[in-house]
Design a protein around this motif. Structure first.
Motif, mmCIF file in Angstrom:
data_model
loop_
_atom_site.group_PDB
_atom_site.id
_atom_site.type_symbol
_atom_site.label_atom_id
_atom_site.label_comp_id
_atom_site.label_asym_id
_atom_site.label_seq_id
_atom_site.Cartn_x
_atom_site.Cartn_y
_atom_site.Cartn_z
ATOM 1 N N PRO A 562 0.809 -1.232 0.000
ATOM 2 C CA PRO A 562 0.000 0.000 0.000
ATOM 3 C C PRO A 562 0.837 1.274 0.000
ATOM 4 O O PRO A 562 0.392 2.307 -0.505
ATOM 5 C CB PRO A 562 -0.813 -0.118 1.302
ATOM 6 N N GLU A 563 2.059 1.204 0.525
ATOM 7 C CA GLU A 563 2.864 2.423 0.696
ATOM 8 C C GLU A 563 3.788 2.721 -0.478
ATOM 9 O O GLU A 563 4.429 3.762 -0.501
ATOM 10 C CB GLU A 563 3.716 2.300 1.973
ATOM 11 N N ILE A 564 3.900 1.820 -1.447
ATOM 12 C CA ILE A 564 4.850 2.055 -2.532
ATOM 13 C C ILE A 564 4.421 3.259 -3.363
ATOM 14 O O ILE A 564 3.243 3.446 -3.665
ATOM 15 C CB ILE A 564 5.006 0.802 -3.417
ATOM 16 N N ASP A 576 -1.119 -1.340 -3.410
ATOM 17 C CA ASP A 576 -1.982 -2.196 -2.589
ATOM 18 C C ASP A 576 -2.656 -3.296 -3.418
ATOM 19 O O ASP A 576 -3.877 -3.411 -3.448
ATOM 20 C CB ASP A 576 -3.032 -1.343 -1.870
ATOM 21 N N GLN A 577 -1.858 -4.117 -4.075
ATOM 22 C CA GLN A 577 -2.443 -5.234 -4.804
ATOM 23 C C GLN A 577 -1.454 -6.389 -4.948
ATOM 24 O O GLN A 577 -0.240 -6.194 -4.982
ATOM 25 C CB GLN A 577 -2.979 -4.807 -6.164
ATOM 26 N N TYR A 608 -5.743 -9.683 -5.399
ATOM 27 C CA TYR A 608 -6.109 -9.434 -4.013
ATOM 28 C C TYR A 608 -5.531 -8.088 -3.590
ATOM 29 O O TYR A 608 -4.665 -7.532 -4.266
ATOM 30 C CB TYR A 608 -5.546 -10.525 -3.091
ATOM 31 N N ASP A 609 -5.980 -7.586 -2.433
ATOM 32 C CA ASP A 609 -5.286 -6.459 -1.814
ATOM 33 C C ASP A 609 -4.611 -6.945 -0.543
ATOM 34 O O ASP A 609 -4.730 -8.115 -0.160
ATOM 35 C CB ASP A 609 -6.229 -5.277 -1.566
ATOM 36 N N PHE A 610 -3.890 -6.052 0.144
ATOM 37 C CA PHE A 610 -3.096 -6.461 1.302
ATOM 38 C C PHE A 610 -3.939 -6.720 2.544
ATOM 39 O O PHE A 610 -3.414 -7.167 3.560
ATOM 40 C CB PHE A 610 -2.005 -5.419 1.575
ATOM 41 N N GLU A 611 -5.225 -6.422 2.475
ATOM 42 C CA GLU A 611 -6.127 -6.796 3.555
ATOM 43 C C GLU A 611 -6.623 -8.231 3.376
ATOM 44 O O GLU A 611 -7.269 -8.794 4.253
ATOM 45 C CB GLU A 611 -7.311 -5.832 3.608
ATOM 46 N N GLY A 612 -6.324 -8.817 2.226
ATOM 47 C CA GLY A 612 -6.758 -10.174 1.941
ATOM 48 C C GLY A 612 -8.033 -10.250 1.141
ATOM 49 O O GLY A 612 -8.549 -11.350 0.893
#
Length: 894
Positions: A562-564, A576-577, A608-612
């Motif tokens: 998400p932070e890149i 965030d993927q 997906y995203d980093f929340e799953g």
């Protein structure tokens, strides 16, 4: 369910395989040897030399032997070509000489079409030289029967870059046996070590236009695992010394702009003029490493970007067109996953200023806002050493950029104002330094490499520009390993980023569409308004089969935390993927009685995203057939059973689209004919008519003369959507994400005309009108953003809840006769026209004169008009802005 669809797709692929495998086996070709060939040359030093006139009558040519036995590569791989070709190679202390004898039983059938440099028209012959002998890079020189030159730098074992423009000499001649070509390549234009005896990679290709054949000096099987790695060898070059290159190319430009005067505007008085100059240089630090410099570069002869509108809010990716940054751009390429995302996007250098002014029209103020940031200078250091190190270093500095604010020139207007502003300059872009460093090292007998990249952006923040990031750094490492004669490969990358700035700058970064930390339903990210830096990571891995046999396949994945953040000197659409993908393709390169070549592929990916959150899955099948008559067809389709997006509501909750299906069909006629065309259709539709997309494409190509060709491309698109994002409001303290049913359509036509008086004197025209319309109705707001049924996902306003007056929609959601919130009418129509007429004369090799006439119209149209009225009212009736430019360059070779 997903597994069953995958099985169905594989069965479909297998059916295609059976269908296309029913080949015509009436003729069995004699097996061809793919052993590495060797050509041994000799020095012609001490002779009277070779005059480059296309006629092979010099005695020096008798010192070297002909080599022939070219073998067909396309379409009928491994067979005797229709017409045979011979090659000779000689050298002296300063040059490499190449002679070709291209046999053709009826010389009147030789196709002598003209074109600009790197157009590769008609019949041509080519030599590829791997003077590094690294099996990955090479230099390509092409000459057509009409005398048109083409030159390309080859990287990564098969990527051809036509932006490379060395100085070399060639001529051709037609005789009773066919045609001949003669080439002189100065050794200073090649890169090689200082060994006493050189061993270079060698390949030669001939295009026989009549049959659309490609034949090779070094025979290759169908679907080879690489290009440069499969070259034959050039031996016999002894005692030559590396030639350090020194080229200096000053330029001067005179420019006149004319436009419609605007009453009272001091910046729009009807015309503007400027004269400027600059310098380009190419310096050979060693024979392996070259330094390119540019001071105050000008790119006035470059085509304008095509028209485009992005309703999703994301930045549109446009290709780099400026010569300094295009040349050898592959050296700095470092992609992050699929698509355009990259650690280095050269268009950031010289970008449109990111600031804004405080100009106030109510105070009689006008602003002159610069279109681009001034590039003070740039330097590019690149090359490859004999030890297998590839090196690239780019440095550039852009100047502070100011917007000029002045008062209305009509004193009567100023006298009527209650408050009058004052003339001033305001900073809109800071002084900025950009740096990119790239390195790669070959090892394992050149079957593997490992590399790295580092980029830095540093801004001198002043004035009201605290919202910009002060510094940004990105870096990465990459590797690739090939095995089993380079048929199989594994490749991986890891990336990091770090951005720094004021609290305002980093908060804006967190809230940007790339990141959306403010999403109300996301537990893994949140906005921290006190942060002054952001650090992120990314990476990818892929393993597959890339050559040999009839099958290609790969499996891989990539991620972006998400932070890149890459957008200071790179390009990143979405962070965030996490993506997984798999691809398989079957190829048929052996012609049959009804096609020349064909392939069919199956692709699958999930995201997906980093929340799953499981956001997306897609299955696609696509195919291409080159028919026996040289027509072609491309077709395919896809199923998207699951589509979620974190960005549709611009910081709101995750959104669900209805499942989608699409298909496409494109076909074209034989491009060798004087008149040819392509036609295509794309259709996409979602359940419950949530959205749809249709695209119609027509392309016409006409060559009435060898020296004249036309290209006309028309595209029409329509993309209705019941839930297009409009704005965010609030109702009783609850966010309201307002959507609308949009009916949008676009029309664009691109005309290109090329007239080639001779290979060095050309006239080129480019013109493109672009119209985009978007009209809204049936407004609604988000109710349950992840509901499966569209009617549960949104709530539709009825006529008693929403009304339009003077361009503003007023909403009485609870029907209490009190306006709860308002939003502006989102309807719009955008109109643009761009054209460019360029006369280019290369009066001596490497030195050019450009005469340029550019026109442009940009504005807003009436969304209620049809395209015909918009063209008449907003395009044909408007006065364009004209730019007349003369640019002259002279290249000194020292």
């Amino acid at each position: 369910m997903a597994f069953s669809k995958l099985i169905t797709s594989l069965a479909f692929l297998f059916s295609f395989s059976i269908l296309f495998s029913q080949t015509d086996t009436t003729d069995v070709a004699t097996p061809v040897s793919y052993d590495k060939r060797v050509y041994t040359t000799a020095s012609i030093a001490g002779t009277e030399g070779i005059n480059i006139d296309g006629i092979l009558d010099e005695a020096a040519w008798d010192l070297v032997d002909w080599s022939s036995d070219y073998v067909e590569f396309q379409p009928d791989v491994g067979t005797e070509p229709t017409e045979q070709t011979k090659i000779k190679i000689a050298y002296d202390d300063k040059n490499l000489y190449v002679a070709f004898k291209c046999y053709q039983k009826d010389p009147s059938t030789i196709e002598r079409r003209m074109g600009r440099r790197d157009d590769f028209p008609g019949d041509w012959v080519e030599i590829n030289i791997d003077s590094y002998n690294d099996d990955r890079t090479g230099f390509s020189f092409t000459i057509s029967a009409s005398g048109v030159k083409g030159d390309e730098f080859i990287s990564n074992n098969g990527n051809f870059d036509d932006s490379w423009n060395p100085i070399w000499y060639a001529d051709t001649n037609i005789d009773t046996e066919g045609w001949t070509a003669e080439i002189r390549i100065p050794l200073s234009q090649l890169r090689f070590g200082n060994e006493e005896e050189q061993v270079w990679g060698l390949q030669s290709t001939r295009r026989y236009f009549n049959n659309e054949e490609r034949s090779l000096w070094q025979p290759l099987p169908a679907n080879p695992p690489g290009w440069v790695s499969e070259f034959g060898e050039l031996r016999g070059i002894k005692g030559i010394k590396p030639q350090k290159q020194l080229e200096i190319q000053p330029y001067t430009v005179a420019q006149l702009d004319t436009f419609e005067p605007e009453a009272g505007n001091p910046f729009r008085d009807g015309s503007d003029t400027k004269i400027t100059g600059g310098l380009d240089a190419k310096i050979g630090i060693t024979n392996d490493l070259t330094l390119d410099l540019t001071v105050n570069p000008d790119f006035g002869q470059v085509d304008a970007d095509p028209g485009a509108i992005a309703l999703d809010g994301f930045e549109i990716f446009f290709q780099e067109r400026r010569p300094f940054f295009v040349e050898n751009k592959n050296v700095f390429d470092f992609r992050v996953g699929g698509g355009a995302d990259n650690l280095f996007f050269s268009r950031r250098i010289g970008r449109t200023p990111q600031g804004f002014t405080t100009a106030d029209g109510s105070k009689g103020e006008f602003e002159d806002f610069p279109n681009n940031t001034t590039i003070l200078g740039a330097a590019k250091f690149s090359g490859k050493t004999k030890d297998g190190w590839s090196i690239g270093l780019l440095e550039s500095v852009t100047d502070k950029e100011y917007a000029d604010i002045r008062l209305n020139t009509d004193q009567a207007v100023l006298d009527d104002l209650s408050e009058v502003g004052e003339p001033r300059e305001e900073l809109v872009e800071p002084l900025t330094n950009y740096l990119v460093g790239r390195v790669q090292k070959d090892f394992n007998d050149r079957n593997s490499f490992i590399g790295g990249i580092f980029t830095a952006t540093n801004r001198k923040i002043e004035g009201n520009l605290d919202f910009l990031r002060e510094s940004a750094y990105t870096g990465g490492v990459d590797f690739q390993h090939n095995w089993k004669e380079r048929k199989y490969y594994a490749v991986g990358k890891f990336t990091f980023s770090n951005v720094n700035g004021s609290e305002e700058a980093i908060e804006l970064t967190q809230n940007s569409l790339t990141h959306l930390f403010q999403r109300v339903d996301a537990s893994h990210v949140e906005v921290d308004p006190t942060r002054t830096s952001l650090t992120g990571t990314g990476g990818s891995f892929e393993i597959g089969k890339g050559g040999g046999g009839n099958w290609r396949y790969n499996f891989g994945g990539n991620f972006r935390s998400p932070e890149i953040e890459l957008n200071d000197l790179g390009f990143l659409r979405r962070a965030d993927q996490i993506t997984q993908y798999a691809n398989i393709r079957r190829l048929w390169n052996k012609p049959t009685s009804w096609f020349r070549q064909a392939n069919v592929g199956l692709n699958q990916f999930t995201r997906y995203d980093f929340e799953g959150n499981y956001n997306r899955i897609q299955y696609e099948i696509n195919s291409y057939v080159n028919w026996k008559n040289n027509w072609w067809t491309e077709f395919g389709g896809a199923h998207k059973p699951r589509i979620y997006s974190n960005s549709v509501l611009r910081g709101g909750p995750r959104w669900r689209w209805n499942q989608e299906n699409f298909f496409f069909l494109f076909s074209g006629t034989d491009m060798r004919k004087k008149l040819s065309m392509h036609a295509g259709y794309v259709y996409s539709g979602a359940k419950q008519n949530n959205f749809s997309f249709q695209r119609y494409v027509l392309r016409f190509f006409y060559q009435p003369l060898n020296s004249l060709n036309f290209r006309l491309v028309t595209e029409y698109e329509t993309n209705p959507n019941k839930t297009q994002y409009v704005t965010e409001s609030a109702f009783n303290g609850t966010p309201r994400y307002i959507l609308g049913e949009i009916d949008n359509e676009s029309l664009t036509t691109t005309l290109r005309v090329n007239y080639n008086i001779n290979p060095n004197l050309t006239v080129q025209y480019y013109g493109q009108p672009f119209i985009f319309k978007a009209k809204f109705n049936n407004f609604n707001y988000v109710n349950n953003p992840v509901a499966k049924d569209l009617n549960d996902r949104v709530t539709w306003f009825d006529n008693n809840q929403i009304s339009l007056s003077e361009g503003v929609y007023s909403v009485d959601e609870d029907r209490d006769n009190v306006v709860d919130y308002q939003f502006g009418n989102p309807d719009f129509a955008f109109v643009q026209f761009r054209s460019n007429l360029v006369v280019r004369w290369e009066y001596i090799p490497g030195s050019e004169i450009f005469l340029v006439w550019s026109q442009g119209i940009t504005g807003l149209g009436d969304v209620n008009n049809n395209f015909g009225k918009i063209i008449d009212n907003q395009l044909l009736s408007a006065r364009p802005q004209n730019t007349f430019l003369i640019k002259a360059t002279y290249r000194f070779v020292l």
